[in-house]
Design a protein around this motif. Structure first.
Motif, PDB file in Angstrom:
ATOM      1  N   GLY A 137      61.372 179.185 -14.627  1.00 39.58           N
ATOM      2  CA  GLY A 137      61.001 179.502 -16.002  1.00 39.58           C
ATOM      3  C   GLY A 137      59.760 178.761 -16.457  1.00 39.58           C
ATOM      4  O   GLY A 137      58.849 179.351 -17.057  1.00 39.58           O
ATOM      5  N   ILE A 138      59.691 177.457 -16.181  1.00 43.09           N
ATOM      6  CA  ILE A 138      58.530 176.695 -16.624  1.00 43.09           C
ATOM      7  C   ILE A 138      57.287 177.090 -15.840  1.00 43.09           C
ATOM      8  O   ILE A 138      56.171 177.120 -16.383  1.00 43.09           O
ATOM      9  CB  ILE A 138      58.799 175.170 -16.521  1.00 43.09           C
ATOM     10  CG1 ILE A 138      57.728 174.376 -17.277  1.00 43.09           C
ATOM     11  CG2 ILE A 138      58.861 174.705 -15.096  1.00 43.09           C
ATOM     12  CD1 ILE A 138      57.758 174.582 -18.766  1.00 43.09           C
ATOM     13  N   VAL A 139      57.441 177.409 -14.557  1.00 43.02           N
ATOM     14  CA  VAL A 139      56.295 177.837 -13.755  1.00 43.02           C
ATOM     15  C   VAL A 139      55.734 179.164 -14.277  1.00 43.02           C
ATOM     16  O   VAL A 139      54.524 179.332 -14.416  1.00 43.02           O
ATOM     17  CB  VAL A 139      56.681 177.954 -12.269  1.00 43.02           C
ATOM     18  CG1 VAL A 139      55.593 178.679 -11.475  1.00 43.02           C
ATOM     19  CG2 VAL A 139      56.909 176.571 -11.685  1.00 43.02           C
ATOM     20  N   LEU A 140      56.618 180.106 -14.580  1.00 42.30           N
ATOM     21  CA  LEU A 140      56.162 181.390 -15.108  1.00 42.30           C
ATOM     22  C   LEU A 140      55.466 181.205 -16.452  1.00 42.30           C
ATOM     23  O   LEU A 140      54.387 181.770 -16.695  1.00 42.30           O
ATOM     24  CB  LEU A 140      57.358 182.341 -15.262  1.00 42.30           C
ATOM     25  CG  LEU A 140      57.053 183.724 -15.833  1.00 42.30           C
ATOM     26  CD1 LEU A 140      56.046 184.460 -14.962  1.00 42.30           C
ATOM     27  CD2 LEU A 140      58.334 184.534 -15.986  1.00 42.30           C
ATOM     28  N   GLY A 141      56.080 180.421 -17.351  1.00 42.18           N
ATOM     29  CA  GLY A 141      55.452 180.178 -18.644  1.00 42.18           C
ATOM     30  C   GLY A 141      54.109 179.490 -18.515  1.00 42.18           C
ATOM     31  O   GLY A 141      53.141 179.838 -19.215  1.00 42.18           O
ATOM     32  N   ALA A 142      54.005 178.509 -17.629  1.00 35.94           N
ATOM     33  CA  ALA A 142      52.750 177.781 -17.449  1.00 35.94           C
ATOM     34  C   ALA A 142      51.674 178.668 -16.822  1.00 35.94           C
ATOM     35  O   ALA A 142      50.490 178.567 -17.161  1.00 35.94           O
ATOM     36  CB  ALA A 142      52.993 176.544 -16.590  1.00 35.94           C
ATOM     37  N   PHE A 143      52.071 179.527 -15.895  1.00 33.42           N
ATOM     38  CA  PHE A 143      51.127 180.479 -15.302  1.00 33.42           C
ATOM     39  C   PHE A 143      50.552 181.392 -16.382  1.00 33.42           C
ATOM     40  O   PHE A 143      49.332 181.605 -16.459  1.00 33.42           O
ATOM     41  CB  PHE A 143      51.845 181.290 -14.231  1.00 33.42           C
ATOM     42  CG  PHE A 143      51.070 182.453 -13.705  1.00 33.42           C
ATOM     43  CD1 PHE A 143      50.012 182.273 -12.818  1.00 33.42           C
ATOM     44  CD2 PHE A 143      51.387 183.751 -14.092  1.00 33.42           C
ATOM     45  CE1 PHE A 143      49.293 183.360 -12.335  1.00 33.42           C
ATOM     46  CE2 PHE A 143      50.687 184.839 -13.614  1.00 33.42           C
ATOM     47  CZ  PHE A 143      49.625 184.648 -12.735  1.00 33.42           C
ATOM     48  N   LEU A 144      51.405 181.913 -17.260  1.00 36.29           N
ATOM     49  CA  LEU A 144      50.932 182.774 -18.347  1.00 36.29           C
ATOM     50  C   LEU A 144      50.063 181.990 -19.330  1.00 36.29           C
ATOM     51  O   LEU A 144      49.083 182.518 -19.858  1.00 36.29           O
ATOM     52  CB  LEU A 144      52.126 183.399 -19.067  1.00 36.29           C
ATOM     53  CG  LEU A 144      52.961 184.371 -18.222  1.00 36.29           C
ATOM     54  CD1 LEU A 144      54.193 184.829 -19.000  1.00 36.29           C
ATOM     55  CD2 LEU A 144      52.124 185.562 -17.789  1.00 36.29           C
ATOM     56  N   GLY A 202      54.918 171.877 -15.690  1.00 39.04           N
ATOM     57  CA  GLY A 202      54.251 172.887 -16.496  1.00 39.04           C
ATOM     58  C   GLY A 202      52.768 172.635 -16.631  1.00 39.04           C
ATOM     59  O   GLY A 202      51.950 173.557 -16.505  1.00 39.04           O
ATOM     60  N   LEU A 203      52.386 171.385 -16.867  1.00 37.78           N
ATOM     61  CA  LEU A 203      50.970 171.058 -17.008  1.00 37.78           C
ATOM     62  C   LEU A 203      50.229 171.258 -15.693  1.00 37.78           C
ATOM     63  O   LEU A 203      49.091 171.758 -15.678  1.00 37.78           O
ATOM     64  CB  LEU A 203      50.814 169.610 -17.498  1.00 37.78           C
ATOM     65  CG  LEU A 203      49.399 169.167 -17.889  1.00 37.78           C
ATOM     66  CD1 LEU A 203      48.821 170.072 -18.958  1.00 37.78           C
ATOM     67  CD2 LEU A 203      49.420 167.712 -18.361  1.00 37.78           C
ATOM     68  N   ALA A 204      50.861 170.890 -14.584  1.00 41.00           N
ATOM     69  CA  ALA A 204      50.229 171.067 -13.271  1.00 41.00           C
ATOM     70  C   ALA A 204      49.958 172.542 -12.991  1.00 41.00           C
ATOM     71  O   ALA A 204      48.874 172.914 -12.515  1.00 41.00           O
ATOM     72  CB  ALA A 204      51.123 170.470 -12.178  1.00 41.00           C
ATOM     73  N   ILE A 205      50.931 173.411 -13.284  1.00 39.77           N
ATOM     74  CA  ILE A 205      50.750 174.839 -13.026  1.00 39.77           C
ATOM     75  C   ILE A 205      49.715 175.426 -13.973  1.00 39.77           C
ATOM     76  O   ILE A 205      48.858 176.234 -13.561  1.00 39.77           O
ATOM     77  CB  ILE A 205      52.095 175.583 -13.174  1.00 39.77           C
ATOM     78  CG1 ILE A 205      53.104 175.078 -12.133  1.00 39.77           C
ATOM     79  CG2 ILE A 205      51.891 177.084 -13.048  1.00 39.77           C
ATOM     80  CD1 ILE A 205      52.712 175.351 -10.706  1.00 39.77           C
ATOM     81  N   ALA A 206      49.752 175.046 -15.242  1.00 40.88           N
ATOM     82  CA  ALA A 206      48.798 175.577 -16.216  1.00 40.88           C
ATOM     83  C   ALA A 206      47.365 175.198 -15.846  1.00 40.88           C
ATOM     84  O   ALA A 206      46.465 176.048 -15.847  1.00 40.88           O
ATOM     85  CB  ALA A 206      49.147 175.064 -17.609  1.00 40.88           C
ATOM     86  N   VAL A 207      47.148 173.922 -15.535  1.00 41.88           N
ATOM     87  CA  VAL A 207      45.799 173.466 -15.189  1.00 41.88           C
ATOM     88  C   VAL A 207      45.334 174.096 -13.881  1.00 41.88           C
ATOM     89  O   VAL A 207      44.174 174.512 -13.754  1.00 41.88           O
ATOM     90  CB  VAL A 207      45.768 171.923 -15.092  1.00 41.88           C
ATOM     91  CG1 VAL A 207      44.420 171.441 -14.580  1.00 41.88           C
ATOM     92  CG2 VAL A 207      46.060 171.311 -16.455  1.00 41.88           C
ATOM     93  N   LEU A 256      53.598 171.775  -2.589  1.00 40.16           N
ATOM     94  CA  LEU A 256      53.413 172.522  -3.836  1.00 40.16           C
ATOM     95  C   LEU A 256      54.197 171.871  -4.972  1.00 40.16           C
ATOM     96  O   LEU A 256      55.253 171.270  -4.754  1.00 40.16           O
ATOM     97  CB  LEU A 256      53.846 173.969  -3.648  1.00 40.16           C
ATOM     98  CG  LEU A 256      52.984 174.778  -2.664  1.00 40.16           C
ATOM     99  CD1 LEU A 256      53.534 176.189  -2.492  1.00 40.16           C
ATOM    100  CD2 LEU A 256      51.535 174.848  -3.143  1.00 40.16           C
ATOM    101  N   PRO A 257      53.695 171.981  -6.195  1.00 41.82           N
ATOM    102  CA  PRO A 257      54.318 171.237  -7.311  1.00 41.82           C
ATOM    103  C   PRO A 257      55.750 171.640  -7.603  1.00 41.82           C
ATOM    104  O   PRO A 257      56.542 170.811  -8.060  1.00 41.82           O
ATOM    105  CB  PRO A 257      53.393 171.560  -8.498  1.00 41.82           C
ATOM    106  CG  PRO A 257      52.594 172.745  -8.091  1.00 41.82           C
ATOM    107  CD  PRO A 257      52.464 172.684  -6.608  1.00 41.82           C
ATOM    108  N   VAL A 258      56.133 172.896  -7.356  1.00 38.13           N
ATOM    109  CA  VAL A 258      57.503 173.321  -7.680  1.00 38.13           C
ATOM    110  C   VAL A 258      58.511 172.588  -6.800  1.00 38.13           C
ATOM    111  O   VAL A 258      59.527 172.077  -7.284  1.00 38.13           O
ATOM    112  CB  VAL A 258      57.666 174.844  -7.515  1.00 38.13           C
ATOM    113  CG1 VAL A 258      58.957 175.287  -8.177  1.00 38.13           C
ATOM    114  CG2 VAL A 258      56.485 175.583  -8.121  1.00 38.13           C
TER     115      VAL A 258
END
Length: 320
Positions: A137-144, A202-207, A256-258
């Motif tokens: 969930g957090i990975v998907l939200g951060a990707f978006l 979340g921050l790692a995926i977003a950045v 990978l971060p996940v």
């Protein structure tokens, strides 16, 4: 084309990881006579090196090995007794594999295999999948979020985008940790620890997503969705441990971060903070390095645009 390719890649990665999982080098501890240890090692070799066997001097040492996640289970054989210590937090697949493989050992000793679960799953997570859902969930939200900040937020100054990303990560970490821990009682980790790890993920995926779009342009969406969403979640170990993945996928669980975050969440909840320290370091690197690359690429592109002859007027004549 991006949508057409991403779907089959998702399917291929998840089928490769989960369609017929076979364990290999599953770490187990043994406290038993030498002939029993030899029998277990032979069984492992006959079935594709299913186990990585570690001998312990005492039952207490073996129990400690299970609770600190040095091994996934421990078999104790003495005085005609065969007893298996497991950790339900590793997931049903691990327990079933251990019981299925070690029951014949007990049968050969003319006894039954008894088991004790040293780290059972909570009532709110009977299948052990909640950590995977929280991470996904957090990975998907951060990707978006990364896509959005590079779309509608493209003209924002760096400081505003950075502040927005941090605010998103902190709030998302608090909300997801509240849901998985407080509301559903599915992850018995300290709340602030879970929120911190989820926020950093979340921050790692977003950045990283924003950086891939900055570096590759529109193709960055494809790269980010494959590397961070598909490959990251397939190898997160939230569904099955790394030892159940094909050899070519297993290394990604440690990079990978996940996968880094899932191990830390599980360690913080069940296994004496196994993986927590390395997660803070690893996720920090996944934030700092992509952020630095983003700034460097942005500055390089800005200088190129300002260079003499880099811009053109409406007729295509180079500017003076």
């Amino acid at each position: 084309m991006v949508g057409l390719v991403i779907g089959p890649v998702f399917v291929a990665l998840y089928l490769a990881a989960f369609h017929a999982p076979v364990p290999h080098h599953l770490p187990i501890g043994v406290v038993a006579p030498e002939q029993v240890v030899t029998s277990i090692e032979q069984h492992s070799a006959d079935h594709g090196d299913v186990f990585a066997v570690t001998t312990f001097p005492t039952e207490r040492d073996a129990r400690d090995g299970v609770t600190d996640h040095t091994v996934d289970g421990a078999l104790i054989v003495d005085d005609g007794r065969a007893h298996l210590f497991v950790a339900g937090a590793n997931g049903p697949a691990v327990t079933q594999t251990l019981v299925g493989a070690l029951t014949p050992v007990a049968t050969a000793l003319h006894t039954e295999l008894s088991t004790t679960d040293l780290k059972p799953l909570p009532a709110g997570d009977t299948r052990g999948l909640s950590v995977f859902y929280a991470a996904f969930g957090i990975v998907l939200g951060a990707f978006l979020f990364g896509l959005t900040i590079m779309g509608v937020g493209r003209e924002l100054p760096h400081a505003w985008r950075a502040a927005s990303a941090v605010a998103f990560a902190v709030l998302a970490g608090l909300v997801v940790a509240w849901l998985v821990d407080t509301v559903f009682g599915a992850l018995p980790a300290p709340f602030l620890l879970a929120a911190s790890i989820i926020a950093m993920l979340g921050l790692a995926i977003a950045v990283s997503t924003a950086t891939l779009l900055r570096v590759f342009g529109g193709a960055g969406t494809f790269v980010a969705s494959i590397a961070l969403l598909a490959l990251g979640n397939a190898t997160s170990t939230g569904v099955l441990p790394a030892q159940f993945l094909p050899d070519w996928l297993e290394p990604f669980t440690h990079v990978l971060p996940v996968g880094i975050a899932v191990r830390a969440l599980r360690g913080g909840a069940y296994f004496e903070n196994d993986g927590v320290a390395s997660a803070f370091v690893g996720l920090a690197l996944w934030i700092i390095i992509p952020a630095a690359v983003f700034v460097l690429v942005h500055e390089f592109q800005a200088r190129s645009d300002r260079a003499p002859g880099a811009s053109s007027d409406a007729g295509g004549t180079p500017a003076s």
